[in-house]
Scaffold this motif. Sequence first.
Motif, mmCIF file in Angstrom:
data_model
loop_
_atom_site.group_PDB
_atom_site.id
_atom_site.type_symbol
_atom_site.label_atom_id
_atom_site.label_comp_id
_atom_site.label_asym_id
_atom_site.label_seq_id
_atom_site.Cartn_x
_atom_site.Cartn_y
_atom_site.Cartn_z
ATOM 1 N N LEU A 192 1.016 -6.280 4.345
ATOM 2 C CA LEU A 192 1.177 -7.042 3.103
ATOM 3 C C LEU A 192 2.372 -7.986 3.148
ATOM 4 O O LEU A 192 3.395 -7.671 3.759
ATOM 5 C CB LEU A 192 1.360 -6.085 1.913
ATOM 6 N N GLU A 193 2.215 -9.097 2.466
ATOM 7 C CA GLU A 193 3.330 -10.028 2.272
ATOM 8 C C GLU A 193 4.336 -9.383 1.316
ATOM 9 O O GLU A 193 3.968 -8.545 0.489
ATOM 10 C CB GLU A 193 2.824 -11.337 1.646
ATOM 11 N N GLY A 194 5.564 -9.767 1.424
ATOM 12 C CA GLY A 194 6.558 -9.316 0.448
ATOM 13 C C GLY A 194 7.168 -7.962 0.765
ATOM 14 O O GLY A 194 8.067 -7.505 0.075
ATOM 15 N N LEU A 195 6.658 -7.261 1.814
ATOM 16 C CA LEU A 195 7.237 -5.977 2.181
ATOM 17 C C LEU A 195 8.047 -6.132 3.454
ATOM 18 O O LEU A 195 7.847 -7.050 4.239
ATOM 19 C CB LEU A 195 6.134 -4.929 2.416
ATOM 20 N N LYS A 196 8.946 -5.176 3.657
ATOM 21 C CA LYS A 196 9.707 -5.123 4.909
ATOM 22 C C LYS A 196 9.196 -3.938 5.722
ATOM 23 O O LYS A 196 8.754 -2.929 5.148
ATOM 24 C CB LYS A 196 11.198 -4.931 4.600
ATOM 25 N N TYR A 197 9.274 -4.040 7.037
ATOM 26 C CA TYR A 197 8.674 -3.017 7.901
ATOM 27 C C TYR A 197 9.654 -2.505 8.951
ATOM 28 O O TYR A 197 10.455 -3.275 9.484
ATOM 29 C CB TYR A 197 7.435 -3.598 8.603
ATOM 30 N N ALA A 198 9.538 -1.197 9.238
ATOM 31 C CA ALA A 198 10.372 -0.603 10.291
ATOM 32 C C ALA A 198 9.523 -0.394 11.535
ATOM 33 O O ALA A 198 8.304 -0.237 11.433
ATOM 34 C CB ALA A 198 10.916 0.744 9.818
ATOM 35 N N TRP B 4 7.021 1.132 5.464
ATOM 36 C CA TRP B 4 7.248 -0.116 4.738
ATOM 37 C C TRP B 4 8.232 0.123 3.590
ATOM 38 O O TRP B 4 8.383 1.256 3.115
ATOM 39 C CB TRP B 4 5.937 -0.713 4.207
ATOM 40 N N VAL B 5 8.894 -0.938 3.166
ATOM 41 C CA VAL B 5 9.811 -0.884 2.021
ATOM 42 C C VAL B 5 9.487 -2.044 1.091
ATOM 43 O O VAL B 5 9.283 -3.175 1.543
ATOM 44 C CB VAL B 5 11.295 -1.060 2.435
ATOM 45 N N LYS B 6 9.427 -1.733 -0.197
ATOM 46 C CA LYS B 6 9.226 -2.795 -1.192
ATOM 47 C C LYS B 6 10.463 -2.765 -2.079
ATOM 48 O O LYS B 6 10.734 -1.751 -2.746
ATOM 49 C CB LYS B 6 7.973 -2.461 -2.002
ATOM 50 N N HIS B 7 11.203 -3.826 -2.053
ATOM 51 C CA HIS B 7 12.475 -3.860 -2.779
ATOM 52 C C HIS B 7 12.299 -4.625 -4.080
ATOM 53 O O HIS B 7 11.959 -5.812 -4.076
ATOM 54 C CB HIS B 7 13.546 -4.520 -1.897
ATOM 55 N N ILE C 160 4.189 4.748 4.328
ATOM 56 C CA ILE C 160 3.834 4.409 5.715
ATOM 57 C C ILE C 160 2.744 3.341 5.702
ATOM 58 O O ILE C 160 1.984 3.229 4.746
ATOM 59 C CB ILE C 160 3.391 5.636 6.553
ATOM 60 N N THR C 161 2.683 2.572 6.781
ATOM 61 C CA THR C 161 1.807 1.402 6.800
ATOM 62 C C THR C 161 0.353 1.785 7.044
ATOM 63 O O THR C 161 0.046 2.912 7.471
ATOM 64 C CB THR C 161 2.239 0.427 7.909
ATOM 65 N N ASP C 162 -0.515 0.814 6.782
ATOM 66 C CA ASP C 162 -1.942 0.990 7.035
ATOM 67 C C ASP C 162 -2.170 1.297 8.520
ATOM 68 O O ASP C 162 -2.956 2.172 8.870
ATOM 69 C CB ASP C 162 -2.651 -0.310 6.628
ATOM 70 N N HIS C 163 -1.428 0.594 9.364
ATOM 71 C CA HIS C 163 -1.508 0.828 10.803
ATOM 72 C C HIS C 163 -1.171 2.300 11.127
ATOM 73 O O HIS C 163 -1.873 2.954 11.897
ATOM 74 C CB HIS C 163 -0.515 -0.116 11.500
ATOM 75 N N SER D 288 -6.235 6.231 1.784
ATOM 76 C CA SER D 288 -7.057 5.313 0.993
ATOM 77 C C SER D 288 -6.235 4.172 0.405
ATOM 78 O O SER D 288 -6.743 3.094 0.158
ATOM 79 C CB SER D 288 -7.765 6.083 -0.122
ATOM 80 N N SER D 289 -4.950 4.402 0.197
ATOM 81 C CA SER D 289 -4.131 3.389 -0.466
ATOM 82 C C SER D 289 -2.687 3.454 0.037
ATOM 83 O O SER D 289 -1.775 3.826 -0.694
ATOM 84 C CB SER D 289 -4.184 3.646 -1.988
ATOM 85 N N PRO D 290 -2.486 3.111 1.317
ATOM 86 C CA PRO D 290 -1.154 3.325 1.894
ATOM 87 C C PRO D 290 -0.040 2.531 1.209
ATOM 88 O O PRO D 290 1.094 2.992 1.165
ATOM 89 C CB PRO D 290 -1.321 2.886 3.357
ATOM 90 N N TYR D 291 -0.375 1.362 0.651
ATOM 91 C CA TYR D 291 0.677 0.511 0.081
ATOM 92 C C TYR D 291 0.835 0.689 -1.423
ATOM 93 O O TYR D 291 1.785 0.178 -2.015
ATOM 94 C CB TYR D 291 0.395 -0.965 0.387
ATOM 95 N N GLU D 292 -0.153 1.356 -2.079
ATOM 96 C CA GLU D 292 -0.071 1.477 -3.541
ATOM 97 C C GLU D 292 0.067 2.953 -3.948
ATOM 98 O O GLU D 292 1.159 3.475 -4.020
ATOM 99 C CB GLU D 292 -1.325 0.863 -4.191
ATOM 100 N N ASP D 293 -1.076 3.619 -4.140
ATOM 101 C CA ASP D 293 -1.036 5.003 -4.623
ATOM 102 C C ASP D 293 -0.423 5.961 -3.601
ATOM 103 O O ASP D 293 0.013 7.052 -3.956
ATOM 104 C CB ASP D 293 -2.460 5.473 -4.963
#
Lengths: 131, 970
Positions: free
Chosen positions: A4-10, A15-18, A27-30, A92-97
């Motif tokens: 996703l755009e707007g996130l930072k990744y390690a 992922w981190v959303k500030h 954790i990322t979709d990958h 099912s929803s790594p970046y949201e739920d």
Amino acid sequence: SSVLEGLKYANSHEWVKHEGSVATIGITDHAQDHLGEVVFVELPEANSSVSKEKSFGAVESVKATSEILSPISGEVIEVNTKLTESPGLINSSPYEDGWMIKVKPSSPAELEALMGPKEYTKFCEEEDAAH
Amino acid sequence: ISVDAVKPSDTFPRRHNSATPDEQTHMAKFCGFDHIDSLIDATVPKSIRLDSMKFSKFDAGLTESQMIQHMVDLASKNKVFKSFIGMGYYNTHVPTVILRNIMENPAWYTQYTPYQAEISQGRLESLLNFQTVITDLTGLPMSNASLLDEGTAAAEAMAMCNNILKGKKKTFVIASNCHPQTIDVCKTRADGFDLKVVTSDLKDIDYSSGDVCGVLVQYPGTEGEVLDYAEFVKNAHANGVKVVMATDLLALTVLKPPGEFGADIVVGSAQRFGVPMGYGGPHAAFLATSQEYKRMMPGRIIGISVDSSGKQALRMAMQTREQHIRRDKATSNICTAQALLANMAAMYAVYHGPAGLKSIAQRVHGLAGIFSLGLNKLGVAEVQELPFFDTVKIKCSDAHAIADAASKSEINLRVVDSTTITASFDETTTLDDVDKLFKVFASGKPVPFTAESLAPEVQNSIPSSLTRESPYLTHPIFNMYHTEHELLRYIHKLQSKDLSLCHSMIPLGSCTMKLNATTEMMPVTWPSFTDIHPFAPVEQAQGYQEMFENLGDLLCTITGFDSFSLQPNAGAAGEYAGLMVIRAYHMSRGDHHRNVCIIPVSAHGTNPASAAMCGMKIITVGTDAKGNINIEEVRKAAEANKDNLAALMVTYPSTHGVYEEGIDEICNIIHENGGQVYMDGANMNAQVGLTSPGFIGADVCHLNLHKTFCIPHGGGGPGMGPIGVKNHLAPFLPSHPVIPTGGIPQPEKTAPLGAISAAPWGSALILPISYTYIAMMGSGGLTDASKIAILNANYMAKRLEKHYPVLFRGVNGTVAHEFIIDLRGFKNTAGIEPEDVAKRLMDYGFHGPTMSWPVPGTLMIEPTESESKAELDRFCDALISIREEIAQIEKGNADVQNNVLKGAPHPPSLLMADTWKKPYSREYAAFPAPWLRSSKFWPTTGRVDNVYGDRKLVCTLLPEEEQVAAAVSA
């Protein structure tokens, strides 16, 4: 897998959303794709502290048990308790739920050192190619 | 007639090593060598090659009949006295139907750990029965499928308490009413975790430091007292302290269960449920806990899930915790169980049922009561007044004099101190035995009554507040197999669901599933070996002691070491013991700071887990493209840590199945930087007679006797993991608090590190298996075994290389005794993963090889020397046929999602159903190879859903109505 755009990744695939004074971590979709179906998540307690590149929990899938490393240091202000009952949210929803913890960063500068979406996409491609 | 013609005809090596000399040459030629010896020369590096191996005894090998005679001689040197010693070990009547049909039955003892659930439903059910026995009797809802022994189970519980409190409280309190060996094992284990163990009298326990994570008490106590722990538990919990209770299953049939006191963790041994004492083991220990801590529970856990058709099916739950033990974050290294013994104990409960068990308990309690009353009447000694279950505590003027008198009547009592004796009664005690005890205590005075005459006067000693009210073992399984016919058929029903070495080869890489010969197994159930208490005076176990001496000598010759400890009960227990020896050595030299352990990334997951348990800091080193340890990385790591280097852990040949050329150099680097070399003996089957850990340069090594030295896998245990050491480490080998022991041969100096296991010589009862294997093979037969194991692996690799990439090889293109085939490419070309291949192999009548270890996406195959060329060919044919099935997907002739691999395994219930919607034929699904037509092993369930079961953990038998519900909701 999506990035996703707007996130930072390690490079350990978190992922981190500030947003304001709060950073949400997951954790990322990958990462979820490589782990397979998650069956259990071990998370820290609220009010505990996490440190950059140190483990704050673990994800158990039917393939592996993996440590989750925190991309930044700070104080845990909230934990996603839904994951206890529904660990599959990570798949099912790594970046949201499927978010894991919300942290109040102690040194926001750490965020700068993380990868952006483009850089992370490339990183994943290279890592997959190496295997 | 030639002299050769009249030599004994029952020689053993040709029965164990399958390939004939002609076949060996044929197979070597197939691999591109003119002889097996040239293949071996090209495979094992010259620099580490031994000229020869010679035993001081049995060098030529005994024949099978000579071996039996030798074991009969040893057995005659063991004296079986009636044991009243107790302390966690009790005589028991092993129901003969269980003795013959489980303990002596290769269909139960040669099975592997039930990783492949679809061909393991029988023992999975039996292990679920075991877990249900444990949860029902302890009153806690979660149990694992057994641990190594009661002492280590208590130590695991201690580690759990530490974890529950996240390592913030560093004291663990042990009540002095626990068995001494339990206390000692916990003390040893606490060291590495940086925990402080405080032993204290129950009434003096004090949590005021605020630093206590847990407390361990025994119920009933080691000296027999039955106490009400209700207030004790409340007080501990009020102080934030977790309560561990060590208990006794038979007592719990009549006593209030620990769960009802609020205990957090309950441990103990299931030995007296029909498993012989065996001079210490093997036995199944147990650990039960609450729902809250289930994911912290160590060991294997069997759980309920569903199969591909939605039917209930069993499998090992949370397997990844074991296979991918969390390396340096680990708090337990346990990676096996005592499956065979847990199954025996579970069957004992099935056979007797709740009422039968209770009547055994009441009989034992009654005999103890008669004894107590009789002693009071005799007036020669003072009987403890606290309530008891089976153990009576007696104060007398001279305990040793009474014990000596008892000994003359072939009775062993426990001498607690110079004025205290205890007598523990068990299932085998008779009224006649009690009369004999009266005579002993009367010391020549007449006894004016008999045990029988006292019976009507005896009162139940257990107060009503501690009497069990809650029901147990109410499931139908514990209430329907009480006649021998019924149990016999139940045992055979379960056995028929499980694939074992009775059916076909089980080529698991790193597991060495070789022949477990009948002659090796026979002495294991002889009464002169089974019926000896581990703490019986050593003079009564001279047959055992002679065997230990001989075995120690033989193992020293095989490994190039100077002394052995037979105490560790599993490979991982050996790793831990070995590292603790290294730790003790460094400390003895004042090097307290040496705590860095270098471990290659390719190591068994237990290696870092064991190192973490010793408090070591782990540095991981990588491998190069050929799978070899990166020597330059080792050098850098060693040099950078030279002031703090404790050890290197290394497996040889490597976990990748290769004899690495630089192993001697690696050992040198470690030694030059002040470290010790720990060799993981998992791959010892490729070393015996060709090279040795000691010769290569290792300082300590464990041997998996259940791999290289023929102890059967038992369906997931027992194992044995003795350790061998060089002279400088020998003084530190483990001892025991009750029966002092140490290295064999005994070193000049001793400074033991403590106890590693509950029993002085670990699982002594199964040592005859390894001993007879070595003695019958002789040095020549053993060396041939190593060579043929290597030949067999190379032959298979050669046959398969045209069909699958073989991942790693040595410098001359050969593999060691095992090899890896690479399936990673098929994920992209056909959507096929290793699991699909393993499940399809079941349809061909085989157990899959080791999956995705040490390299994800691969299979590791280890044939062993005991498999014939015909069997190797059959297995290769199956894999080649499966490769063709994959090719059909690659070519687009079979669907990527819906094909014969994804649909595997195919149980009869699926094949015989009225509807069949698969795009391939039923006949091809079931009979893909010609040999299956005449005889086929049928998987009993479709593919088991691991995710379903791991998300919804259910680890006890479900009532029948709920089974249906589970299937519907799936």
